[in-house]
Design a protein around this motif. Structure first.
Motif, PDB file in Angstrom:
ATOM      1  N   LEU A 104       0.816  -1.220   0.000  1.00 38.76           N
ATOM      2  CA  LEU A 104       0.000   0.000   0.000  1.00 38.76           C
ATOM      3  C   LEU A 104       0.845   1.264   0.000  1.00 38.76           C
ATOM      4  CD1 LEU A 104      -2.538  -1.457   2.546  1.00 38.76           C
ATOM      5  CD2 LEU A 104      -2.916  -1.133   0.109  1.00 38.76           C
ATOM      6  N   THR A 146       9.888   5.313  13.632  1.00 41.95           N
ATOM      7  CA  THR A 146       9.988   5.089  12.187  1.00 41.95           C
ATOM      8  C   THR A 146       8.988   6.043  11.501  1.00 41.95           C
ATOM      9  OG1 THR A 146       8.542   3.224  12.686  1.00 41.95           O
ATOM     10  CG2 THR A 146      10.815   2.709  12.072  1.00 41.95           C
ATOM     11  N   TYR A 318      12.860   5.033  21.054  1.00 39.04           N
ATOM     12  CA  TYR A 318      12.236   3.702  21.034  1.00 39.04           C
ATOM     13  C   TYR A 318      13.206   2.623  20.535  1.00 39.04           C
ATOM     14  CZ  TYR A 318       7.972   5.611  22.837  1.00 39.04           C
ATOM     15  OH  TYR A 318       7.067   6.193  23.683  1.00 39.04           O
ATOM     16  N   ASN A 425      -3.891 -11.676   6.157  1.00 36.85           N
ATOM     17  CA  ASN A 425      -2.608 -11.898   6.829  1.00 36.85           C
ATOM     18  C   ASN A 425      -2.572 -13.272   7.491  1.00 36.85           C
ATOM     19  OD1 ASN A 425      -0.017 -11.369   7.579  1.00 36.85           O
ATOM     20  ND2 ASN A 425      -0.463  -9.449   8.644  1.00 36.85           N
TER      21      ASN A 425
END
Ligand SMILES: Cc1cc2nc3c(=O)[nH]c(=O)nc-3n(C[C@H](O)[C@H](O)[C@H](O)COP(=O)(O)OP(=O)(O)OC[C@H]3O[C@@H](n4cnc5c(N)ncnc54)[C@H](O)[C@@H]3O)c2cc1C
Length: 439
Positions: A104, A146, A318, A425
């Motif tokens: 995606l 991220t 993190y 998934n």
């Protein structure tokens, strides 16, 4: 697209008609790329790789194409693994049962920014969303370290990050509405909002694929990046809870041992061989934070302005210090996710649980959390440490398994109707049957 077996060959033909020739590939390199993610962070998962290989990869560019592609895969009985930027570090985006990877990352764009909300397509990078919010005088409630990852991937596979001190995890009111696609032969976009949207969060796409998300925004604050250093890690963490509780609430407060700080990208605000504390703090709280740091024996190295500084600090928070540690000494370290006041109060015992034990710590509203690194020997040795940590009051989350571990029963119940054939998934939702090829 030669030499394909059924049902992949028929699906490839149908997807090409929907997405165009360039919107679908069965090239080996593309399939391999679509079958790896950030799980290289885990030596336990790495030992088991490759976990699966996509048979086919598709790249929808509109929300409607997501629905059409899912419907086609369901009609052909092919499992569908959604994928954003592929940075999830538990192997969540790996197509364990092969099949279709629905990439995606080309489904991008901010659709609307309003007062207190923003709507974007699922593949939109979070940095793009934060920028769009800022241009409207607002800010996103939270984002992961991220920050280049996709909003759909963060909602489905992530949990929190910068902003979590005030706002907790991404399943706690961050999502206002979603347009999702269920795994049915006539799949269409389904709009869910409020409480109905929350069961799709942090469930790895096993109950539905997010095509579009509306998330909450709040008024923009004037942030400063604060870099401090201390002689010892104990001094640095002695103030992390108090700094985390300042008002206005900081967006991020991270601290590292000298070894971890040394592994981070060079920066004048992070002097070598000193414990490092870094924070994104509202300008109004900088004097109070400075006073706390100095009273604990530390020194403020720099206070910097600008959104780039905040983004930089986020991108070394993190899991990132662990990733830098692993880069500086490949193949040596593992980590687990830990939480509790014992991370501060009993730090020597926490470090002693694993050989080479080193904590990266983050302030939260209620109790600090962290990433505890150690020298990797075996999975058994890693798991032996869990009981020792529990005995000293440290909560553990295992980042070496790819099963959904958030609201499993609720997700299974939802997936009964949204994914009756277990095609979303496959292999990630325990108890759910994996793909049955029926074509
Ligand atoms: C060094 C490092 C640091 C990290 N720091 C953080 C952090 O601070 N906070 C945090 O929460 N996470 C963190 N992560 C984990 C991960 O990077 C983030 O959660 C990220 O936001 C995932 O986004 P992605 O686009 O890469 O998702 P992907 O990895 O592509 O996917 C993640 C999961 O979501 C599913 N998925 C993807 N898109 C969709 C969709 N549109 N609909 C349904 N399911 C979908 C995938 O199948 C997969 O199960 C870190 C990882 C690494 C390696």
């Amino acid at each position: 697209m030669t030499d394909l077996t059924e049902p992949i060959a028929s699906l490839a033909t149908e997807l090409s008609a929907i997405l165009g020739e360039r919107g679908v590939t069965t090239e080996l390199r593309a399939r391999e790329k679509a079958s790896a993610d950030g799980s290289y962070l885990s030596p336990i998962i790495t030992e088991q790789l490759p976990l699966g290989l996509a048979d086919i990869v598709a790249f929808p560019t509109t929300a409607e194409q997501v629905a059409q592609a899912v419907a086609a895969a369901v009609r052909h009985g092919v499992g569908i693994t959604p994928r954003g930027k592929g940075t999830g570090n538990y192997g969540q985006a790996i197509p364990i049962e092969n099949g279709l990877v629905l990439d995606l990352s080309k489904l991008r764009g901010v659709i609307e920014v309003g007062n207190g909300f923003l709507t974007a397509l699922a593949g939109t990078p979070i940095v793009t969303i934060e920028q769009a919010a800022r241009e409207s005088g607002q800010q996103i409630l939270m984002y992961p370290s991220t920050a280049q990852s996709s909003i759909g991937g963060f909602l489905s596979g992530g949990s929190g990050g910068t902003g979590s001190i005030a706002h907790g995890s991404n399943h706690e009111g961050f999502v206002l509405a979603l347009d999702v696609v269920h795994a049915t032969p006539d799949a269409q976009l389904v709009h869910v909002d409020g409480d109905d949207a929350q069961p799709y969060v942090h469930t790895y796409g096993t109950a539905g694929i997010i095509a579009q998300a509306t998330i909450a925004l709040e008024p923009l604050q004037d942030w400063r990046g604060l870099f401090a250093s201390f002689d010892t890690f104990s001094e640095a963490i002695s103030v992390i809870r108090e700094i985390g509780q300042l008002e206005p609430t900081p967006r991020l407060v991270s601290a590292d041992l000298p070894v971890l700080a040394n592994a981070l990208p060079a920066d004048p605000g992070i002097p070598k061989d000193r414990a490092s504390l870094r924070a994104i703090i509202d300008i109004a709280a900088v004097p109070a934070a400075t006073a706390l740091i100095e009273a604990a024996g530390g020194r403020v190295e720099e206070v910097r302005e600008g959104p780039q500084t905040a983004m930089k600090l986020s991108m070394i928070s993190y899991n990132h210090p662990i990733e830098w540690l692993q880069k500086s000494d490949p193949g040596k370290y593992f980590h687990i996710e830990v939480a509790g006041d014992a991370l501060v109060d009993r730090i020597d015992e926490v470090h002693a649980v694993y050989p080479g034990g080193m904590l990266h710590i983050e302030a939260q509203k209620n109790r600090p959390i962290g990433m505890l690194a150690g020298i990797y020997e075996s999975a058994e040795k890693v798991y032996e440490g869990f009981d020792k940590l529990a005995a000293i009051g440290v909560g553990v989350h295992n980042p070496h398994v790819w099963f959904v571990d958030h609201e499993v029963e609720r997700t299974l119940a939802l997936a009964e109707s949204t994914d009756p054939r277990g095609l979303l998934n496959p292999g990630k939702l325990q108890g759910k049957n994996v793909v049955e090829a029926t074509s």
